[in-house]
Design a protein around this motif. Structure first.
Motif, PDB file in Angstrom:
ATOM      1  N   ASP A 152       0.821  -1.209   0.000  1.00 27.65           N
ATOM      2  CA  ASP A 152       0.000   0.000   0.000  1.00 27.65           C
ATOM      3  C   ASP A 152       0.856   1.261   0.000  1.00 27.65           C
ATOM      4  N   LYS A 153       1.911   1.255  -0.804  1.00 27.75           N
ATOM      5  CA  LYS A 153       2.758   2.447  -0.903  1.00 27.75           C
ATOM      6  C   LYS A 153       3.617   2.366  -2.156  1.00 27.75           C
ATOM      7  N   LYS A 154       4.151   3.496  -2.535  1.00 29.56           N
ATOM      8  CA  LYS A 154       5.200   3.515  -3.539  1.00 29.56           C
ATOM      9  C   LYS A 154       6.519   3.272  -2.832  1.00 29.56           C
ATOM     10  N   ARG A 155       7.413   2.555  -3.515  1.00 32.23           N
ATOM     11  CA  ARG A 155       8.689   2.225  -2.904  1.00 32.23           C
ATOM     12  C   ARG A 155       9.813   2.503  -3.906  1.00 32.23           C
ATOM     13  N   ARG A 156      11.023   2.601  -3.368  1.00 31.81           N
ATOM     14  CA  ARG A 156      12.171   2.956  -4.212  1.00 31.81           C
ATOM     15  C   ARG A 156      13.121   1.772  -4.345  1.00 31.81           C
ATOM     16  N   MET A 157      13.647   1.591  -5.547  1.00 32.45           N
ATOM     17  CA  MET A 157      14.669   0.582  -5.802  1.00 32.45           C
ATOM     18  C   MET A 157      15.802   1.236  -6.586  1.00 32.45           C
ATOM     19  N   ALA A 158      16.952   0.592  -6.602  1.00 33.26           N
ATOM     20  CA  ALA A 158      18.064   1.019  -7.437  1.00 33.26           C
ATOM     21  C   ALA A 158      18.218   0.019  -8.572  1.00 33.26           C
ATOM     22  N   VAL A 159      18.427   0.510  -9.774  1.00 24.62           N
ATOM     23  CA  VAL A 159      18.549  -0.359 -10.946  1.00 24.62           C
ATOM     24  C   VAL A 159      19.815   0.004 -11.708  1.00 24.62           C
ATOM     25  N   TYR A 160      20.671  -0.988 -11.879  1.00 22.67           N
ATOM     26  CA  TYR A 160      21.886  -0.854 -12.699  1.00 22.67           C
ATOM     27  C   TYR A 160      21.596  -1.417 -14.079  1.00 22.67           C
TER      28      TYR A 160
END
Length: 391
Positions: A152-160
């Motif tokens: 129930d939220k937006k979340r952050r990831m790192a993408v290489y």
């Protein structure tokens, strides 16, 4: 009039020069200084201090163990310490001045691990060259926000994405790379040097070009501390939902985002997952619950033996049945590595898991290395594991 303007300009230049110097216009100390023989000298000015020490990964045989060395006070209140010869590695350290932990004011390079800041330096000429930015084609690291309905939220990831991704229409295989407890989507990029490792391996032809997805395994968070809507919260080691099944349950949200937003090879043979400590625990359970999704599974010092105080989740039920299904579906590589000096509960947990696999005839590769539950091991494991993928 010209003379007045000249004097004004000279005055402004002088002020600017002083503004960019030490407050008292003293020459900056050199610390750390990597000497020609690979010993390293630390210096800090603390004229009123009674005791000063330097702590960190300053022992070549026990890198990242909590080792402290007393520094010696010299002229002008400058304290120094020189290490023995250090092998090639990425090291971290901090000072303790009259029992107060502090970073080295002469070294602007620091990494946050949970809530602690430590300075870093690199001794070249060996394996740490893999962690350097070298003169090779470089990939791109982007921080991406994605919808996670399960949380129930937006979340952050790192993408290489590997060098050349933006200039081609090629599809790429994907490695999902998970961090340990207290970490976040920045951990593998900071302490883990994942982008440098992948750049260098790919440039040397030792690893296939791949997309690497680094998620935040703490589903209580939107993002790493300071990067979410909660502002600047107090950073804590253990958060709600730690290893309670919620991350594994909602991992499909991250995979869906990658599939819809990146050019990926959408096959089991083109997907890998690996993680360290808590991330290894997550990896094992994601692989169990999505048994026909990944052809490559890597557990780095996996926290399989850590007690969870009665936590129950469908993700952790019917383990034998799920493991057998995973075995029957087949996979290319199940790779496990751990340091011989790791915590007893983690060593026992990994041994128990391997025994379970042995009993059903499930194939895996097991590597036991020197050292313990440390980033220098995990970087080594990534270097090895990445070279085995998608061949």
């Amino acid at each position: 009039m010209k003379n007045k303007f000249l004097l004004l300009a000279l005055g402004l230049m002088t002020l600017s020069t002083y503004a960019q110097q030490d407050l008292f216009n003293e020459p900056a100390l050199v610390s750390p200084e990597i000497n020609p023989d690979n010993t390293v000298t630390f210096r800090v000015k603390a004229p009123l201090a009674q005791t000063v020490s330097v702590s960190g990964s300053l022992d070549g045989e026990h890198a990242f163990a909590p080792i402290s060395y007393e520094m010696e006070k010299g002229d002008k209140g400058i304290w120094t310490f020189t290490t023995p010869e250090l092998p090639s590695e990425l090291y971290r350290y901090h000072f303790s001045i009259d029992s107060v932990r502090t970073v080295d004011p002469s070294n602007p390079y620091a990494i946050r691990d949970v809530s602690n800041l430590s300075n870093i330096f690199l001794v070249e000429g060996g394996k740490a060259d893999m962690y350097k930015v070298q003169d090779v084609p470089h990939g791109t690291v982007a921080y991406r926000w994605y919808d996670s309905p399960g949380n129930d939220k937006k979340r952050r990831m790192a993408v290489y994405t590997p060098a050349g991704y933006e200039k081609t229409t090629d599809a790429y295989p994907v490695l999902y790379l998970l961090h340990g407890v207290g970490g976040d989507e920045e951990a593998w990029l900071g302490s883990g040097r994942a982008a440098q490792i992948l750049d260098n391996l790919i440039a040397q032809g030792k690893a296939e070009p791949m997309i690497v997805v680094m998620t935040n395994g703490n589903v209580y968070q939107e993002a790493s501390p300071g990067n979410g809507s909660s502002g600047f919260p107090k950073i804590t080691f253990m958060l709600p939902n730690t290893m309670d099944g919620k991350f594994e349950e909602t991992f499909v949200d991250a995979m869906k985002f990658i599939k819809e937003n990146y050019r990926t090879k959408d096959t089991k043979a083109s997907r890998a997952i690996a993680g360290l400590s808590m991330g290894g625990f997550h990896t094992a359970n994601i692989a169990l619950n999505y048994p026909n999704t990944f052809d490559y599974i890597g557990l780095f010092s996996s926290a399989l033996g850590v007690p969870r105080n009665g936590v129950t989740s469908p993700m952790y039920e019917n383990k034998d049945e799920k493991l057998r299904q995973q075995m029957e579906n087949g996979y290319e590589l199940y790779w496990m590595a751990i340091g011989e000096d790791d915590m007893d509960m983690i060593l026992r947990g990994n041994e128990s898991f391997r025994n379970q696999m042995d009993e059903m005839g499930m194939e895996y590769e097991y590597v036991e290395t020197d050292g313990g539950h440390t980033w220098n091991n995990w970087r080594d494991y990534l270097v090895i594991f990445a070279q085995r993928l998608f061949k």
